[in-house]
Write an enzyme that holds these catalytic residues in place. Structure first.
Site: not given
Length: 300
Positions: A231, A271, A273, A288
């Protein structure tokens, strides 16, 4: 602050799982600054664990990417209400509307000209905002390109990912634009960062890291797990980049030669990011699910 360990990673919980830490940047005050995308706030985290949150004027504005500006403040995009935000290191918050409606600003970076530059995902535009809030927009020669992350390249231009157009874009400070298609179809470029020699980017759909030279030559490096969904990416030094693997809960490192090392986070479903080099030299990632991860920067 509760935490857990792996050999090279520490994970800290900061908020509940509904706040959504998303963007992260090192501030000029020796602290880390985050956006809380689902709660409509920004936050400051010191290295000794002090955490302070600053609510924005619209809880649903969806603050996303954050970057340090040349004025000693932090600048961030507000994806949902199409504004650019600014927060001083003592927590004073202001924001500026975009001149064109529904732009969906996402990526933001400090430019080579003393202004902040940002992407407009749903407007196919690149924006420039001066430190006093004057905005200029540049239309891109693509439709549905979904410009995402943006960085200043080694050539003094701004480089950005075109997630929907499967390409990397370049815009000079005078607005001259070029588009470089990727060799891999439907790669889905998102994150982008630069060192003194080249620009590197993530391909979230192809599970690859890419490198583009100032002359437009592109090299791609497949990850060991192509479903990792890389990401965000940051340059830790010339020829050394770190990136988040949103799909598998890992943080990775890639060198100029394409050597890849991966670090599994304590919670694989966290998660990750945004990612940045912290004031302590470690890598910090926004999770997240409600926290941050700290990864020691060490060469294997």
């Amino acid at each position: 602050m509760p935490f857990s360990h792996t050999p090279s990673v520490t994970q800290f919980r900061l908020t509940d799982d509904k706040a959504g830490p998303y963007g992260i940047a090192a501030g000029p005050d020796g602290a880390l600054w985050l956006t809380l995308v689902h709660r409509g706030s920004v936050a400051r985290l010191t290295l000794d664990g002090a955490f302070e949150e600053y609510a924005l004027d619209a809880a649903d504005c969806r603050p996303t990417v954050i970057a340090a500006g040349p004025d000693g403040a932090l600048w961030f995009t507000r994806f949902q209400d199409h504004r650019i935000g600014r927060v001083t290191t003592d927590g004073e918050v202001t924001s500026f509307p975009l001149p064109t409606a529904d732009g969906g600003p996402y990526g933001i970076t400090s430019g080579p000209d003393g202004a902040m530059w940002f992407t407009e995902t749903t407007g196919d535009r690149i924006g420039r905002i001066t430190l006093d809030g004057e905005v200029t927009e540049f239309a891109l020669p693509v439709a549905g390109g979904f410009p995402s992350a943006i960085t200043t390249g080694p050539d003094g231009a701004l480089w950005f990912t075109l997630n929907g157009a499967n390409a990397i874009g370049r815009i000079a400070v005078d607005g001259d634009t070029a588009v470089h298609p990727l060799p891999t179809d439907a790669a889905g470029p998102v994150g982008i960062a630069a060192d003194g020699h080249a620009v590197w980017f993530t391909e979230i759909l192809a599970g690859q890291i890419g490198r583009i030279a100032p002359d437009g030559r592109i090299t791609e490096y497949p990850l060991p797990d192509r479903s990792a969904k890389p990401h965000a990416i940051v340059a830790a030094a010339d020829g050394e980049y770190w990136f988040t693997e949103w799909g598998t809960g890992r943080v990775g490192r890639i060198t100029e030669t394409g050597e890849i090392t991966e670090h599994t986070l304590p919670d694989p479903s966290s998660e990750p990011h945004g990612i940045t080099v912290g004031p302590d030299g470690a890598l910090w990632s926004a999770l997240e699910t409600g926290g941050v991860a700290r990864v020691e920067r060490s060469v294997p």
